[in-house]
Design an enzyme around this catalytic site. Structure first.
Site, PDB file in Angstrom:
ATOM      1  N   ARG A  84      37.924  52.801  44.418  1.00 20.67           N
ATOM      2  CA  ARG A  84      38.634  51.725  43.726  1.00 20.67           C
ATOM      3  C   ARG A  84      37.732  50.491  43.586  1.00 20.67           C
ATOM      4  O   ARG A  84      37.723  49.824  42.544  1.00 20.67           O
ATOM      5  CB  ARG A  84      39.934  51.367  44.466  1.00 20.67           C
ATOM      6  CG  ARG A  84      40.831  50.382  43.721  1.00 20.67           C
ATOM      7  CD  ARG A  84      42.215  50.278  44.360  1.00 20.67           C
ATOM      8  NE  ARG A  84      42.144  49.680  45.685  1.00 20.67           N
ATOM      9  CZ  ARG A  84      43.212  49.581  46.502  1.00 20.67           C
ATOM     10  NH1 ARG A  84      44.382  50.085  46.138  1.00 20.67           N
ATOM     11  NH2 ARG A  84      43.082  48.998  47.682  1.00 20.67           N
ATOM     12  N   LYS A  93      41.231  45.166  41.623  1.00 20.23           N
ATOM     13  CA  LYS A  93      41.554  44.349  42.798  1.00 20.23           C
ATOM     14  C   LYS A  93      40.560  43.196  42.826  1.00 20.23           C
ATOM     15  O   LYS A  93      39.567  43.209  43.513  1.00 20.23           O
ATOM     16  CB  LYS A  93      41.486  45.200  44.065  1.00 20.23           C
ATOM     17  CG  LYS A  93      42.282  44.610  45.225  1.00 20.23           C
ATOM     18  CD  LYS A  93      42.364  45.581  46.384  1.00 20.23           C
ATOM     19  CE  LYS A  93      42.957  44.926  47.606  1.00 20.23           C
ATOM     20  NZ  LYS A  93      44.393  44.660  47.513  1.00 20.23           N
TER      21      LYS A  93
HETATM   22  N1  PDD Z   1      46.225  44.375  49.348  1.00 16.81           N
HETATM   23  N2  PDD Z   1      49.580  45.394  45.683  1.00 16.81           N
HETATM   24  C1  PDD Z   1      48.821  44.308  45.917  1.00 16.81           C
HETATM   25  C2  PDD Z   1      48.912  43.165  44.964  1.00 16.81           C
HETATM   26  C3  PDD Z   1      47.948  44.271  47.044  1.00 16.81           C
HETATM   27  O1  PDD Z   1      47.180  43.199  47.245  1.00 16.81           O
HETATM   28  C4  PDD Z   1      47.933  45.372  47.911  1.00 16.81           C
HETATM   29  C5  PDD Z   1      47.099  45.415  49.151  1.00 16.81           C
HETATM   30  C6  PDD Z   1      48.747  46.479  47.636  1.00 16.81           C
HETATM   31  C7  PDD Z   1      48.724  47.716  48.506  1.00 16.81           C
HETATM   32  O2  PDD Z   1      47.578  48.467  48.151  1.00 16.81           O
HETATM   33  P1  PDD Z   1      46.845  49.379  49.276  1.00 16.81           P
HETATM   34  O3  PDD Z   1      47.895  50.360  49.806  1.00 16.81           O
HETATM   35  O4  PDD Z   1      45.723  50.074  48.527  1.00 16.81           O
HETATM   36  O5  PDD Z   1      46.361  48.432  50.330  1.00 16.81           O
HETATM   37  C8  PDD Z   1      49.555  46.468  46.510  1.00 16.81           C
HETATM   38  C9  PDD Z   1      46.186  43.717  50.626  1.00 16.81           C
HETATM   39  C10 PDD Z   1      45.084  42.764  50.665  1.00 16.81           C
HETATM   40  C11 PDD Z   1      46.047  44.691  51.770  1.00 16.81           C
HETATM   41  O6  PDD Z   1      47.077  45.201  52.190  1.00 16.81           O
HETATM   42  O7  PDD Z   1      44.928  44.910  52.220  1.00 16.81           O
END
Ligand code: PDD
Length: 282
Positions: A50, A149
């Site tokens: 990602r 991201k």
């Molecule tokens: N990010 N949506 C947003 C806007 C986010 O920032 C995050 C996680 C997620 C969850 O994605 P993942 O399961 O890949 O972490 C969804 C923060 C910084 C985190 O939990 O690290």
């Protein structure tokens, strides 16, 4: 504690970037939040894939190969002797003269911070979070694709500000069409009549890695999963609601906008998925 700062390991006190860093000046950069469980990087491949996709999308040239990046993560974890924790991996466009043109930045900067991180109190994992919906919207189509991201988290921060003002731990953001998108920093799932639902990313959500792990678990455990848009009405009348994220992990929601969700605590399928998720990571 040591920080990986562009190829060097420095102490927290010396971990500084230039005021001319375009990540600081313009939010020109990308990041990943990654978990370490028992010394292992959880879903490292998925996070790095990602990251490199985000980089490609904004034409940011990461100065480390995939393998070099993985080695840098592993070394940073080892130097911090971190068994269980959280990695904040940031790649900024790097320092350059004023003016937003990325051509002014000769090379990107890679920063790896390893910390403990708990974004919700332990009590919330036990009893479930209280949440609200907020007026902050994710535009569809968003000028900035939510699959990237990026360091542009002001939209998410404004959601968090409204959660704070409402005195709750997390808030639900809708998209400009009124469909539920995600939380300020986590994805959302609802369960109704034993069917698990989560918004498709095109509704305006980050393609969460924890979300993907839960979707795989639903498949493995035989739960019907539907990736379709839904509204706040569907959230209010759901039997169960939970958020997923690397920092959040899996956390039940017991109330949204004053509506008690199901029995007002983590539901049976949420609890089952959480138990199975824990087996993945422990
Ligand atoms: N990010 N949506 C947003 C806007 C986010 O920032 C995050 C996680 C997620 C969850 O994605 P993942 O399961 O890949 O972490 C969804 C923060 C910084 C985190 O939990 O690290």
């Amino acid at each position: 504690q040591v920080i990986y700062l562009n190829g060097e390991f420095v102490t927290k006190e010396n971990a500084k970037v230039s005021v001319y860093d375009h990540g600081f000046l313009y939010g020109d950069g990308i990041f990943e939040g990654i978990r370490i469980y028992n010394g292992n990087i959880f879903k490292c491949k998925e996070h790095l894939n990602r990251l490199y996709d985000s980089a490609k999308s904004i034409m940011l040239d990461i100065p480390l190969s995939y393998e070099e990046m993985e080695a840098a993560l592993v070394e940073t974890i080892q130097r911090n002797d971190m068994q269980d924790g959280y990695i904040r991996l940031v790649v900024s466009r790097g320092p350059g003269n004023l003016g937003l043109d990325p051509k002014r930045c000769p090379s990107a900067w890679v920063i790896i911070i390893v910390e403990q991180l708990a974004i919700y109190p332990e009590e919330a994992y036990k009893n479930g979070l209280i949440s609200v919906s907020v007026s902050q919207r994710r535009n569809i189509p968003d000028a900035l694709n939510p699959k990237i991201k990026s360091l542009n988290y002001l939209n998410n921060i404004l959601v968090k500000i409204q959660a704070n003002l409402a005195g709750v731990g997390e808030a639900i953001m809708l998209n400009s069409q009124g469909y539920v998108a995600e939380g300020s920093s986590d994805n959302i799932f609802i369960i109704k009549n034993d069917v698990v639902y989560t918004p498709p990313c095109y509704v305006g959500a980050l393609e969460g890695i924890t979300r993907a792990a839960i979707m795989e678990l639903c498949d493995k455990l035989g739960y019907t999963l539907k990736e379709i848009p839904f509204t706040l009405h569907d959230v209010y009348v759901a039997d169960e609601v939970f958020f997923t994220g690397t920092a959040a992990e899996v956390i039940a929601v017991r109330e949204v906008d004053g509506r008690t969700i199901g029995t007002g605590k983590a539901g049976p399928i949420t609890t089952h998925l959480l138990e199975e998720f824990r087996k993945l990571v422990d």
